[in-house]
Motif scaffolding. Sequence first.
Motif, PDB file in Angstrom:
ATOM      1  N   SER A 205      -9.960  -7.720   7.264  1.00  0.00           N
ATOM      2  CA  SER A 205      -8.936  -6.900   6.617  1.00  0.00           C
ATOM      3  C   SER A 205      -7.679  -7.737   6.380  1.00  0.00           C
ATOM      4  O   SER A 205      -7.521  -8.822   6.946  1.00  0.00           O
ATOM      5  CB  SER A 205      -8.605  -5.673   7.474  1.00  0.00           C
ATOM      6  N   LEU A 206      -6.820  -7.215   5.537  1.00  0.00           N
ATOM      7  CA  LEU A 206      -5.547  -7.873   5.253  1.00  0.00           C
ATOM      8  C   LEU A 206      -4.606  -6.843   4.655  1.00  0.00           C
ATOM      9  O   LEU A 206      -5.019  -5.738   4.292  1.00  0.00           O
ATOM     10  CB  LEU A 206      -5.736  -9.065   4.306  1.00  0.00           C
ATOM     11  N   HIS A 207      -3.339  -7.198   4.584  1.00  0.00           N
ATOM     12  CA  HIS A 207      -2.327  -6.368   3.940  1.00  0.00           C
ATOM     13  C   HIS A 207      -1.686  -7.192   2.828  1.00  0.00           C
ATOM     14  O   HIS A 207      -1.471  -8.393   2.988  1.00  0.00           O
ATOM     15  CB  HIS A 207      -1.252  -5.936   4.940  1.00  0.00           C
ATOM     16  N   VAL A 208      -1.382  -6.524   1.720  1.00  0.00           N
ATOM     17  CA  VAL A 208      -0.756  -7.204   0.588  1.00  0.00           C
ATOM     18  C   VAL A 208       0.163  -6.232  -0.146  1.00  0.00           C
ATOM     19  O   VAL A 208      -0.144  -5.046  -0.273  1.00  0.00           O
ATOM     20  CB  VAL A 208      -1.827  -7.793  -0.377  1.00  0.00           C
ATOM     21  N   ASP A 209       1.275  -6.750  -0.609  1.00  0.00           N
ATOM     22  CA  ASP A 209       2.204  -5.969  -1.408  1.00  0.00           C
ATOM     23  C   ASP A 209       1.517  -5.651  -2.740  1.00  0.00           C
ATOM     24  O   ASP A 209       1.076  -6.563  -3.441  1.00  0.00           O
ATOM     25  CB  ASP A 209       3.473  -6.796  -1.644  1.00  0.00           C
ATOM     26  N   PRO A 210       1.410  -4.367  -3.119  1.00  0.00           N
ATOM     27  CA  PRO A 210       0.755  -4.006  -4.381  1.00  0.00           C
ATOM     28  C   PRO A 210       1.404  -4.652  -5.603  1.00  0.00           C
ATOM     29  O   PRO A 210       0.754  -4.813  -6.637  1.00  0.00           O
ATOM     30  CB  PRO A 210       0.891  -2.486  -4.451  1.00  0.00           C
ATOM     31  N   LEU A 211       2.670  -5.042  -5.497  1.00  0.00           N
ATOM     32  CA  LEU A 211       3.372  -5.668  -6.617  1.00  0.00           C
ATOM     33  C   LEU A 211       2.992  -7.143  -6.787  1.00  0.00           C
ATOM     34  O   LEU A 211       3.318  -7.755  -7.795  1.00  0.00           O
ATOM     35  CB  LEU A 211       4.892  -5.541  -6.439  1.00  0.00           C
ATOM     36  N   ARG A 212       2.293  -7.706  -5.811  1.00  0.00           N
ATOM     37  CA  ARG A 212       1.843  -9.101  -5.915  1.00  0.00           C
ATOM     38  C   ARG A 212       0.483  -9.116  -6.602  1.00  0.00           C
ATOM     39  O   ARG A 212      -0.549  -9.357  -6.000  1.00  0.00           O
ATOM     40  CB  ARG A 212       1.801  -9.745  -4.530  1.00  0.00           C
TER      41      ARG A 212
END
Length: 161
Positions: free
Chosen positions: A116-123
């Motif tokens: 799993s990971l987290h990412v800014d949707p704007l990136r």
Amino acid sequence: MAAKVEILELKRNSHPNNNWDKILNEVVKMEKKLFPKHESLARSFEEELRKKNTGLLYLELDGEVAGYVMYTWPSSLCASITKLAVKESCQRQGHGGSLLRAAIQKCRERKVQRVSLHVDPLRAPAVHLYKKLGFQVDALIRGYYSSDRDAYRMFLDFDAD
């Protein structure tokens, strides 16, 4: 002449020429430049890497550190990509994908079932890369990075063999 590109694992005491400090300093410098202070692990990289279930792969381009990926695997059930970064001058050349594939392979070797990971949707370029490699959006986490910055939680499941 083509650039020499290698993905290496940073391991204390077993690193060629024991360049641990030099490589860690390069990673920290890149971290400070690419991430806002409140999202940066720059102050705690060494502490993070002392943990038993944490790994760091870095991409060397013509002898210089050009990117890195940090990941953890707290159990055999799941792993997390905690950082992925590529120097600005080396972005959009496939290096992020190479680093991510290498980390995914390390997780597969450890028989992890989910990454799993987290990412800014704007990136958008990052989100696109993750989706291209099979990650799916699990949830939108409001205020994950700060009160006004959300994150997608994404995951990649491996087929049980």
